[in-house]
Scaffold this motif. Structure first.
Motif, PDB file in Angstrom:
ATOM      1  N   ASN A 244       0.831  -1.374   0.011  1.00  0.00           N
ATOM      2  CA  ASN A 244       0.004  -0.116  -0.048  1.00  0.00           C
ATOM      3  C   ASN A 244       0.778   1.378   0.170  1.00  0.00           C
ATOM      4  O   ASN A 244       0.618   2.300   0.773  1.00  0.00           O
ATOM      5  CB  ASN A 244      -1.142   0.069   1.227  1.00  0.00           C
ATOM      6  CG  ASN A 244      -0.339  -0.074   2.461  1.00  0.00           C
ATOM      7  OD1 ASN A 244       1.047  -0.120   2.764  1.00  0.00           O
ATOM      8  ND2 ASN A 244      -0.863   0.673   3.346  1.00  0.00           N
TER       9      ASN A 244
ATOM     10  N   GLU B  64      -1.148   5.548   9.336  1.00  0.00           N
ATOM     11  CA  GLU B  64      -1.436   4.251   8.366  1.00  0.00           C
ATOM     12  C   GLU B  64      -0.376   4.277   7.253  1.00  0.00           C
ATOM     13  O   GLU B  64      -0.241   3.512   6.544  1.00  0.00           O
ATOM     14  CB  GLU B  64      -2.604   4.593   7.705  1.00  0.00           C
ATOM     15  CG  GLU B  64      -3.685   4.110   8.727  1.00  0.00           C
ATOM     16  CD  GLU B  64      -5.176   4.071   7.695  1.00  0.00           C
ATOM     17  OE1 GLU B  64      -5.379   3.261   6.797  1.00  0.00           O
ATOM     18  OE2 GLU B  64      -6.142   4.861   8.222  1.00  0.00           O
TER      19      GLU B  64
ATOM     20  N   PHE C 117       2.886   1.300   9.239  1.00  0.00           N
ATOM     21  CA  PHE C 117       1.638   0.632   8.983  1.00  0.00           C
ATOM     22  C   PHE C 117       1.606  -0.612   9.445  1.00  0.00           C
ATOM     23  O   PHE C 117       0.495  -1.199   9.931  1.00  0.00           O
ATOM     24  CB  PHE C 117       1.517   0.519   7.404  1.00  0.00           C
ATOM     25  CG  PHE C 117       0.206  -0.115   6.980  1.00  0.00           C
ATOM     26  CD1 PHE C 117      -1.052   0.341   7.268  1.00  0.00           C
ATOM     27  CD2 PHE C 117       0.062  -1.230   6.460  1.00  0.00           C
ATOM     28  CE1 PHE C 117      -2.166  -0.052   6.918  1.00  0.00           C
ATOM     29  CE2 PHE C 117      -1.060  -2.143   6.249  1.00  0.00           C
ATOM     30  CZ  PHE C 117      -2.113  -1.437   6.276  1.00  0.00           C
TER      31      PHE C 117
ATOM     32  N   TRP D 208      -4.735  -2.494  14.807  1.00  0.00           N
ATOM     33  CA  TRP D 208      -6.298  -2.425  14.149  1.00  0.00           C
ATOM     34  C   TRP D 208      -6.914  -3.738  14.174  1.00  0.00           C
ATOM     35  O   TRP D 208      -8.106  -3.943  14.589  1.00  0.00           O
ATOM     36  CB  TRP D 208      -6.189  -2.055  12.810  1.00  0.00           C
ATOM     37  CG  TRP D 208      -7.350  -1.851  11.975  1.00  0.00           C
ATOM     38  CD1 TRP D 208      -7.834  -0.509  11.855  1.00  0.00           C
ATOM     39  CD2 TRP D 208      -8.013  -2.738  11.214  1.00  0.00           C
ATOM     40  NE1 TRP D 208      -8.879  -0.644  11.169  1.00  0.00           N
ATOM     41  CE2 TRP D 208      -9.122  -1.770  10.791  1.00  0.00           C
ATOM     42  CE3 TRP D 208      -7.938  -4.150  11.047  1.00  0.00           C
ATOM     43  CZ2 TRP D 208     -10.110  -2.597  10.048  1.00  0.00           C
ATOM     44  CZ3 TRP D 208      -9.013  -4.704  10.139  1.00  0.00           C
ATOM     45  CH2 TRP D 208      -9.966  -3.854   9.605  1.00  0.00           C
TER      46      TRP D 208
ATOM     47  N   THR E 160      -3.124   3.563  -0.079  1.00  0.00           N
ATOM     48  CA  THR E 160      -3.220   3.939   1.401  1.00  0.00           C
ATOM     49  C   THR E 160      -4.732   4.036   1.965  1.00  0.00           C
ATOM     50  O   THR E 160      -5.401   4.386   0.698  1.00  0.00           O
ATOM     51  CB  THR E 160      -2.220   4.863   1.655  1.00  0.00           C
ATOM     52  OG1 THR E 160      -2.436   5.945   0.631  1.00  0.00           O
ATOM     53  CG2 THR E 160      -0.880   4.589   1.525  1.00  0.00           C
TER      54      THR E 160
ATOM     55  N   ASN F  21      -7.202   2.556   3.357  1.00  0.00           N
ATOM     56  CA  ASN F  21      -8.444   1.696   3.650  1.00  0.00           C
ATOM     57  C   ASN F  21      -8.066   0.156   4.040  1.00  0.00           C
ATOM     58  O   ASN F  21      -7.785  -0.704   3.501  1.00  0.00           O
ATOM     59  CB  ASN F  21      -9.040   1.628   2.329  1.00  0.00           C
ATOM     60  CG  ASN F  21     -10.475   0.971   2.630  1.00  0.00           C
ATOM     61  OD1 ASN F  21     -10.824   0.158   3.483  1.00  0.00           O
ATOM     62  ND2 ASN F  21     -11.441   1.136   1.767  1.00  0.00           N
ATOM     63  N   THR F  22      -7.831   0.355   5.372  1.00  0.00           N
ATOM     64  CA  THR F  22      -7.279  -1.041   6.111  1.00  0.00           C
ATOM     65  C   THR F  22      -8.294  -2.068   5.847  1.00  0.00           C
ATOM     66  O   THR F  22      -7.843  -2.993   5.961  1.00  0.00           O
ATOM     67  CB  THR F  22      -6.997  -0.725   7.593  1.00  0.00           C
ATOM     68  OG1 THR F  22      -6.172   0.445   7.735  1.00  0.00           O
ATOM     69  CG2 THR F  22      -6.514  -2.026   8.440  1.00  0.00           C
ATOM     70  N   GLU F  23      -9.399  -1.732   6.263  1.00  0.00           N
ATOM     71  CA  GLU F  23     -10.604  -2.802   5.956  1.00  0.00           C
ATOM     72  C   GLU F  23     -10.445  -3.813   4.701  1.00  0.00           C
ATOM     73  O   GLU F  23     -10.289  -4.657   4.666  1.00  0.00           O
ATOM     74  CB  GLU F  23     -11.966  -2.094   6.082  1.00  0.00           C
ATOM     75  CG  GLU F  23     -13.114  -2.951   6.133  1.00  0.00           C
ATOM     76  CD  GLU F  23     -13.595  -2.828   7.320  1.00  0.00           C
ATOM     77  OE1 GLU F  23     -13.666  -1.986   8.040  1.00  0.00           O
ATOM     78  OE2 GLU F  23     -13.900  -3.898   7.951  1.00  0.00           O
TER      79      GLU F  23
ATOM     80  N   TYR G   4       0.415  -0.542  13.212  1.00  0.00           N
ATOM     81  CA  TYR G   4      -0.990  -0.048  12.987  1.00  0.00           C
ATOM     82  C   TYR G   4      -1.739  -1.105  12.677  1.00  0.00           C
ATOM     83  O   TYR G   4      -2.910  -1.081  13.473  1.00  0.00           O
ATOM     84  CB  TYR G   4      -0.956   1.300  11.742  1.00  0.00           C
ATOM     85  CG  TYR G   4      -2.491   1.712  11.713  1.00  0.00           C
ATOM     86  CD1 TYR G   4      -3.112   2.648  12.243  1.00  0.00           C
ATOM     87  CD2 TYR G   4      -3.015   0.813  10.547  1.00  0.00           C
ATOM     88  CE1 TYR G   4      -4.347   2.855  12.116  1.00  0.00           C
ATOM     89  CE2 TYR G   4      -4.393   1.295  10.388  1.00  0.00           C
ATOM     90  CZ  TYR G   4      -5.092   2.197  11.115  1.00  0.00           C
ATOM     91  OH  TYR G   4      -6.444   2.725  10.869  1.00  0.00           O
ATOM     92  N   LEU G   5      -1.526  -2.047  11.936  1.00  0.00           N
ATOM     93  CA  LEU G   5      -2.370  -3.193  11.390  1.00  0.00           C
ATOM     94  C   LEU G   5      -2.231  -3.987  12.768  1.00  0.00           C
ATOM     95  O   LEU G   5      -3.590  -4.735  12.959  1.00  0.00           O
ATOM     96  CB  LEU G   5      -1.578  -3.702  10.114  1.00  0.00           C
ATOM     97  CG  LEU G   5      -2.449  -4.682   9.489  1.00  0.00           C
ATOM     98  CD1 LEU G   5      -3.790  -4.267   9.022  1.00  0.00           C
ATOM     99  CD2 LEU G   5      -1.716  -5.258   8.289  1.00  0.00           C
TER     100      LEU G   5
ATOM    101  N   TYR H 116      -7.801  -3.526   3.014  1.00  0.00           N
ATOM    102  CA  TYR H 116      -6.385  -4.071   2.937  1.00  0.00           C
ATOM    103  C   TYR H 116      -6.524  -5.637   3.381  1.00  0.00           C
ATOM    104  O   TYR H 116      -6.078  -6.743   2.900  1.00  0.00           O
ATOM    105  CB  TYR H 116      -5.418  -3.437   3.809  1.00  0.00           C
ATOM    106  CG  TYR H 116      -4.082  -3.587   3.676  1.00  0.00           C
ATOM    107  CD1 TYR H 116      -3.157  -3.392   2.581  1.00  0.00           C
ATOM    108  CD2 TYR H 116      -3.374  -4.548   4.395  1.00  0.00           C
ATOM    109  CE1 TYR H 116      -1.994  -3.513   2.595  1.00  0.00           C
ATOM    110  CE2 TYR H 116      -1.963  -4.879   4.330  1.00  0.00           C
ATOM    111  CZ  TYR H 116      -1.374  -4.359   3.259  1.00  0.00           C
ATOM    112  OH  TYR H 116       0.062  -4.666   3.351  1.00  0.00           O
TER     113      TYR H 116
END
Ligand SMILES: [Zn+2]
Length: 303
Positions: free
Chosen positions: A3, A291, A54, A61, A30, A32-34, A57-58, A36
């Motif tokens: 990302n 992120e 990230f 999350w 970059t 949009n973690t959902e 962060y992940l 990802y």
């Protein structure tokens, strides 16, 4: 899967490198973690490229949502884009959470994509751009060349050797590194470096140069009491700062720190970086997260 928010020049070269190595890659972009995480699960992704920020962060999350990071099945991770991926505490947090190996890489958009990369030894990034890029180490203040000796510290300077249309001669990277010139178990003979920070991020605290990432590395040694998120909050704007420098440090989740923790951290920073700080320990998840790339200095409270 990756990302990175890189521009077309760098991104195209990086994705072409993956294709040439017969790696199927999925660019996600970059923010949009959902999406990802859904992508990792649906497509059976086993390797990701990410900034260390990230990756951390992940972990948070996923854990906040009751998902074990290990359940994603990530086996390998390449971390790049900012200093921190080689920091033992940050790497350990990423590797333990995902059950993967995390290897650091570094390039510079103006010269080339990944020029430095870690082997399985994880003792710093080997130079891998030989014959394409000439690299030098200099003293950033005097500009004098420094030998790539074990333990040397300086700024990397690059010259592109095969450019036809956009020559770059002795391009100053602003990346400050320490050198590991010891023989490597992998057999590669190229020198290894660890990036300790960028001149752009540097603060000068009563005449002492301070890289925020170097301060974070000292703080991280107080794991498991502390998390990985550190924020320097200067009282005044600009590079020049007067001590003590205010620093907010997140405690780890569920940590019950010893009463003298702040004082011990302050003393360690004082003795290693010669900078006086004022340490504030704050609860887990109370500092802003990134992120993409971490901001370690916040001038929001500066007058
Ligand atoms: Zn090696």
């Amino acid at each position: 899967m990756h990302n990175y928010g890189a521009g077309p020049f760098v991104a195209a070269a990086a994705t072409d490198m993956l294709t040439r190595n017969r790696i199927a890659h999925i660019p996600v972009g970059t923010g949009n973690t959902e999406r990802y995480v859904a992508g990792i699960r649906k497509m059976g992704v086993t390797a990701i490229m990410a900034t260390p920020s990230f990756a951390l962060y992940l972990v948070d999350w996923l854990e906040e949502r009751g998902i074990a990071p290990r359940s994603l099945g990530i086996a390998r991770m390449a971390v790049a884009g900012e200093p921190g991926g080689g920091d033992p505490v940050i790497r350990n947090r990423i590797e333990t959470a995902f059950g993967c190996t995390a290897n650091e890489a570094m390039g510079i958009g103006d010269i080339s994509i990944t020029l430095w990369g870690e082997c399985e030894d994880q003792g710093g990034m080997h130079f891998s751009g030989r014959d394409f890029v000439h690299v030098e180490l200099i003293d950033p203040e005097s500009g004098a060349a420094l030998p790539f000796e074990d333990g040397a510290e300086g700024e990397l300077v690059y010259t592109a050797l095969r450019r036809e249309a956009m020559p770059l001669l002795r391009f100053r990277s602003r990346d400050h590194v320490t050198v590991n010139a010891k023989p490597c178990t992998c057999g590669r003979t190229s020198v290894r470096v660890r990036c300790i920070g960028r001149t752009d991020d540097m603060l000068i605290v009563r005449g002492v140069n301070l890289f925020p990432s170097a301060l974070r590395a000292v703080v991280n040694r107080f794991a498991p009491h502390v998390g990985e998120v550190v924020m320097i909050r200067p009282r005044t704007r600009g590079v020049m700062q007067e001590p003590p420098l205010p620093v907010a440090i997140e405690l780890a989740a569920g940590a019950e720190p010893p009463p003298d923790l702040a004082e011990r951290i302050r003393a360690a920073i004082r003795s290693e970086l010669i900078v006086a700080t004022e340490i504030e320990l704050v609860p887990h998840l109370s500092l802003p997260r990134s992120e993409y790339k971490s901001r370690l200095v916040d001038f929001g409270k500066a007058g």
